[in-house]
Design an enzyme around this catalytic site. Sequence first.
Site, short mmCIF file in Angstrom:
data_model
loop_
_atom_site.label_atom_id
_atom_site.label_comp_id
_atom_site.label_asym_id
_atom_site.label_seq_id
_atom_site.Cartn_x
_atom_site.Cartn_y
_atom_site.Cartn_z
N TYR A 56 -9.90 5.30 6.36
CA TYR A 56 -10.55 4.30 5.50
C TYR A 56 -11.50 5.01 4.55
CZ TYR A 56 -13.77 0.67 3.99
OH TYR A 56 -14.54 -0.16 3.21
N GLU B 107 -11.82 0.51 -2.64
CA GLU B 107 -11.56 0.70 -1.20
C GLU B 107 -10.10 1.09 -1.01
OE1 GLU B 107 -12.93 -2.19 2.19
OE2 GLU B 107 -10.84 -2.63 1.75
#
Length: 382
Positions: A101, A189
């Site tokens: 992530y 993101e």
Amino acid sequence: MDLLEFQGKQFFAGFGIPVSEGRAVDSVEDAVAAAEAVGYPVVVKAQVHVGGRGKAGGVKLASNEDEVRTHAQNILGMDIKGHIVRILWIEHASDIAEEYYASFTLDRSAKKHLGMLSAQGGVEIEAVAAKDPDAIAKVWIDPVEGLDESTCRAWVKQARLNPAAEDGAVDILLKLYRAYTEGDADLVEINPLILKPDGSVHALDAKVTLDNNAGFRHDWGDYELTQVRDEREQAAHDKGLQYVGLDGYVGIIANGAGLAMSTLDVVNQVGGEPANFLDIGGGANADVMAGALEIINNDPRVKSIFINIFGGITRGEEVANGIVEALSRVDITAPIVIRLDGTNADQGRQILEPHLSDKLQMQPTMLEAARTAVALAGGTPS
Ligand code: GDP
Ligand code: MN
């Protein structure tokens, strides 16, 4: 403005971040053609402005034409958390060794950019933060200094990614930071950021929120086209009104953003639920008032309308004249309560007086007006 995944990937690609080759399509036939073009196996991905598509069944692997057909058919029109799928992204499938992530966003209280990186990707970061907060490596970046390579490398080491992913991750994170700052994003993101069996690192998903205030510096026209707005917000936006749709039943019109927000608070305080935020600004003439009343009147949720005006530079009698004229132009269905105060409020009230009825009331204070609005909507004010 939130981008769809494929737009986010185009945005990333513009900064040199590796993404899979793919095509955006809106029909089953085009999905099949796209799959042929990018080469099997492919991933069929729902394009909606919401996360968790995988869990909802909106991300499917397909290794042949039949499978693409089936998945495209199933996913087009699918409702994912209230978002109907109209566009699919067909991309060449990647082999995944590990899922990470990565994100950048603004930490307003620290007055710095915040980078987050975790070896536990592919799942919602909120879940990682709740279960294992130490698994998220954070870096705060002074916007003036920026992110240099050695800081970035230390950050990657701290996140304990597979050492094989280190160089690739550093390269992508530096590019992602550039995309975030030079691209004028509020959020970028990548979840998952993947390590492939061949050792390369790659963005498998993209979530990008652009800062609308910077729109004049960019050509974001294509992104605008796929924005899905609340119908009420679209109509208000077309009239140039500062409007935000909410879920309650008391329509709100106020002059000034601060007063509009206080009005929402007071309506909540007396046990009501506002249907919207609407700031008509300082002018508050008949045209603006009529436009505002129209937007609110067309909202089926609205059971009563609360007009809250505090005369400042705009004088009370001007606003009152604007309201009277607007009421003659728009056929209002919901009852209205007005609170008019501030500069020349008395003259304004005198103008409104002859028009008062069961359906058009006036109250001297914000609190009393809020209670009346809730009562007129059929509620019991507290
Ligand atoms: P989200 O659920 O909306 O976040 O959609 P993602 O694009 O992140 O996809 C969800 C999950 O699908 C990923 O975490 C992967 O596990 C899987 N996935 C997506 N693309 C591929 C791919 O190219 N290959 C493989 N093997 N899995 C994929
Ligand atoms: Mn994802």
